[in-house]
Write an enzyme that holds these catalytic residues in place. Structure first.
Site, PDB file in Angstrom:
ATOM      1  N   LYS A 165     -14.303 -27.962 142.965  1.00 44.87           N
ATOM      2  CA  LYS A 165     -14.154 -28.319 141.554  1.00 44.87           C
ATOM      3  C   LYS A 165     -12.843 -29.094 141.314  1.00 44.87           C
ATOM      4  O   LYS A 165     -12.745 -29.878 140.379  1.00 44.87           O
ATOM      5  CB  LYS A 165     -14.153 -27.070 140.671  1.00 44.87           C
ATOM      6  CG  LYS A 165     -15.368 -26.164 140.792  1.00 44.87           C
ATOM      7  CD  LYS A 165     -16.591 -26.742 140.137  1.00 44.87           C
ATOM      8  CE  LYS A 165     -17.749 -25.759 140.029  1.00 44.87           C
ATOM      9  NZ  LYS A 165     -18.328 -25.339 141.311  1.00 44.87           N
TER      10      LYS A 165
HETATM   11  C1  LIG Z   1     -19.579 -25.258 141.821  1.00 42.78           C
HETATM   12  C2  LIG Z   1     -19.757 -24.963 143.260  1.00 42.78           C
HETATM   13  C3  LIG Z   1     -20.933 -25.303 143.948  1.00 42.78           C
HETATM   14  C4  LIG Z   1     -22.124 -25.958 143.266  1.00 42.78           C
HETATM   15  O1  LIG Z   1     -21.879 -27.278 142.891  1.00 42.78           O
HETATM   16  P1  LIG Z   1     -22.789 -27.997 141.784  1.00 42.78           P
HETATM   17  O2  LIG Z   1     -22.138 -29.299 141.533  1.00 42.78           O
HETATM   18  O3  LIG Z   1     -22.746 -27.086 140.580  1.00 42.78           O
HETATM   19  O4  LIG Z   1     -24.158 -28.107 142.337  1.00 42.78           O
HETATM   20  C5  LIG Z   1     -21.008 -25.015 145.299  1.00 42.78           C
HETATM   21  N1  LIG Z   1     -19.994 -24.391 145.944  1.00 42.78           N
HETATM   22  C6  LIG Z   1     -18.857 -24.042 145.311  1.00 42.78           C
HETATM   23  C7  LIG Z   1     -17.800 -23.335 146.079  1.00 42.78           C
HETATM   24  C8  LIG Z   1     -18.690 -24.310 143.957  1.00 42.78           C
HETATM   25  O5  LIG Z   1     -17.547 -23.941 143.340  1.00 42.78           O
END
Ligand SMILES: *Cc1c(COP(=O)(O)O)cnc(C)c1O
Length: 497
Positions: free
Chosen positions: A113
């Site tokens: 993120k």
């Molecule tokens: C948010 C997240 C995901 C999923 O990503 P999306 O863009 O919501 O599909 C996968 N792994 C981790 C560690 C995340 O924080």
């Protein structure tokens, strides 16, 4: 440079310039903003491969954020990627156990993120400035763990913004909670809610939909906004690292210009993999986009049957950031495969709201050829952590392990071409989920605290602890407020006095 306009997935007459789309997040009709046209890669792949992360980000972002002056974009990019990452390459690609892991967890909160939330606050404040919006931008976020901390780190002490995060008091891991309650910054507030993630989410949505409250806050000089992954300002920066990964493969001689690669992404809200889809539309030679799910395998079923159905039991897994039954960003893919048919997209989304399900047409299904999908059970995930550790000494977090398992199974089943390099999006540091990781490696659970497990993971694997985790030891708790789920609006008004 051409201007790129965004339109709503549900009504093509609702349009916005890039800055307005970033500031608004969601279109007025509840649809998501999509670019009217997806730009092409701005130079040859070899030329792109020669760029640094910041240079590449500039070349890509300027195609999508056409109303941002160049100097401003460069400034935002530098503020985001100049010093917040613990490796110079920002998103390194490492070859282990036959695959290439694209490490997206070197930012401040050690989850992917950070790749987008490091830049979004700057994109938002610059947009607000140019549009003459005088109010302070207030980000309200409900989090099940990763997003909240990444948003806090991104917005902390960014002038012109405030951020308030609601998390389920007993629903996040110890490390996640510590990360949030120790967050510094004069403009941040973190509140534990007596309830689960859905209660937090519902409370935030209710506040966003309360026109009167919004107006009252505007009167006090506050503009509510969202840092959710549906914001185009989060999506676009994620396109960059897929192109960067391709460049790294070229630079290391693993591929030659024009060769295809496969990309496998552990998927929740469908933002990360959608960015890879956009990279492909721009001309990056991606053969297959592989969507990997955990036991909440709505997306796997969708790709297999053409029917999206959220009417099922919600499963809590060891990859909580993928525990999602409504993948919001899928709406953008639906719009594109419907032939940019906003009416059709709106209809399907209405069906999702009313019945919890929808079905796409045969024509739409045909356009999903470039996708593959798979899922991993909890047991598959644990075994995959152990397999990769034993084969190569490399430690996967559970989210990455889901993708790694799916990639490996599809190769074994011959559903993807083994001669094409496999890039796996590695979305979190194993230290963020030490309990599940050690469980995978050792095959048994433990009663130790999360922080003790972090120490043990480091001893066992010889990997040094990321600073993001070690600095939690002995850090001062700055936010200990907890409230009932019914008290969220009051908490917001208390924070925004
Ligand atoms: C948010 C997240 C995901 C999923 O990503 P999306 O863009 O919501 O599909 C996968 N792994 C981790 C560690 C995340 O924080």
């Amino acid at each position: 440079m051409n201007t790129l306009i965004y339109q709503s997935t549900r009504n093509t007459s609702i349009k916005a310039d890039p800055s307005a789309a970033v500031l608004k997040g969601l279109a007025e009709d509840g649809g998501l903003f999509v670019p009217e046209e997806i730009p092409e890669l701005p130079m040859t792949l070899s030329a792109l491969a020669g760029l640094s992360y910041e240079e590449l980000a500039f070349q890509i972002l300027r195609l999508f954020l056409t109303d941002y002056p160049e100097s401003e974009l460069k400034e935002c990019i530098h503020l985001a990627y100049g010093q917040n990452f613990d490796v110079p390459g920002i998103a390194p690609l490492v070859k282990k156990a036959g695959s290439f892991y694209l490490e997206l967890f070197h930012g401040r909160t050690i989850a992917f993120k950070d790749m987008a939330l490091s830049i979004l606050p700057h994109l938002m404040t610059r947009a607000a400035g140019r549009m003459g919006a005088k109010e302070e931008i207030v980000i309200l976020t409900a989090t099940s763990g990763d997003t909240g901390k990444a948003a806090l780190a991104g917005f902390a002490d960014v002038p012109g913004t405030r951020i308030m995060v609601f998390y389920p008091k007993d629903g996040v891991s110890e490390v996640q909670k510590l990360q949030m309650v120790t967050q510094k910054g004069g403009n941040v507030e973190v509140v534990g809610v007596e309830g689960n993630f859905d209660d937090c989410q519902a409370g935030v949505k209710q506040i966003f939909h309360d026109a009167k409250l919004k107006e009252t806050l505007m009167g006090k000089g506050f503009r509510l906004s969202s840092a959710n992954s549906i914001n185009i300002g989060r999506l676009v920066p994620q396109i960059v690292y897929y192109i960067y990964a391709y460049g790294q493969l070229m630079a290391s001689g693993e591929i030659r210009e024009g060769d295809e690669i496969n990309v496998c992404v552990p998927t929740g809200n469908f933002g990360n993999i959608l960015a890879a889809f956009y990279a492909r539309q721009m001309g990056l030679p991606i053969k297959k986009l592989i969507s990997a799910s955990n036991e909440n395998k709505v997306l796997y079923d969708f790709f297999r049957t053409g029917s999206y159905d959220r009417n099922r039991k919600f499963v809590l897994t060891s990859s909580p950031s993928m525990d999602i039954l409504v993948s919001s960003n899928l709406e953008r893919l639906i719009f594109h495969i419907s032939g940019e048919d906003a009416e059709k997209t709106g209809e399907l989304m209405q069906s999702l709201t009313n019945k919890g399900r929808y079905e796409i047409t045969e024509d739409m299904r045909k356009k999903l050829d470039c996708f593959e999908a798979g899922f991993a059970t909890e047991e598959d995930t644990q075994k995959e952590i152990r397999r990769v550790y034993e084969e190569s000494g490399y430690v996967l977090d559970p989210h990455t392990a889901v993708a790694s398992f799916v990639a490996d199974s599809l190769l074994k089943e011959g559903r993807v071409d083994g001669s094409v390099p496999m890039v796996i999006a590695s979305t979190a540091s194993p230290y963020k989920f030490a309990r599940a990781v050690l469980y995978g490696i050792e095959g048994e659970g433990s009663k130790e605290s999360d922080m003790e497990l972090v120490g043990r993971l480091s001893e066992k694997t010889g990997l040094s602890e990321p600073e993001a985790v070690s600095k939690l030891r002995g850090a001062e708790i700055l936010h200990d407020k907890t409230i009932p789920a019914s008290g969220m609006e009051e908490a917001v008004l208390g924070f925004l006095r």
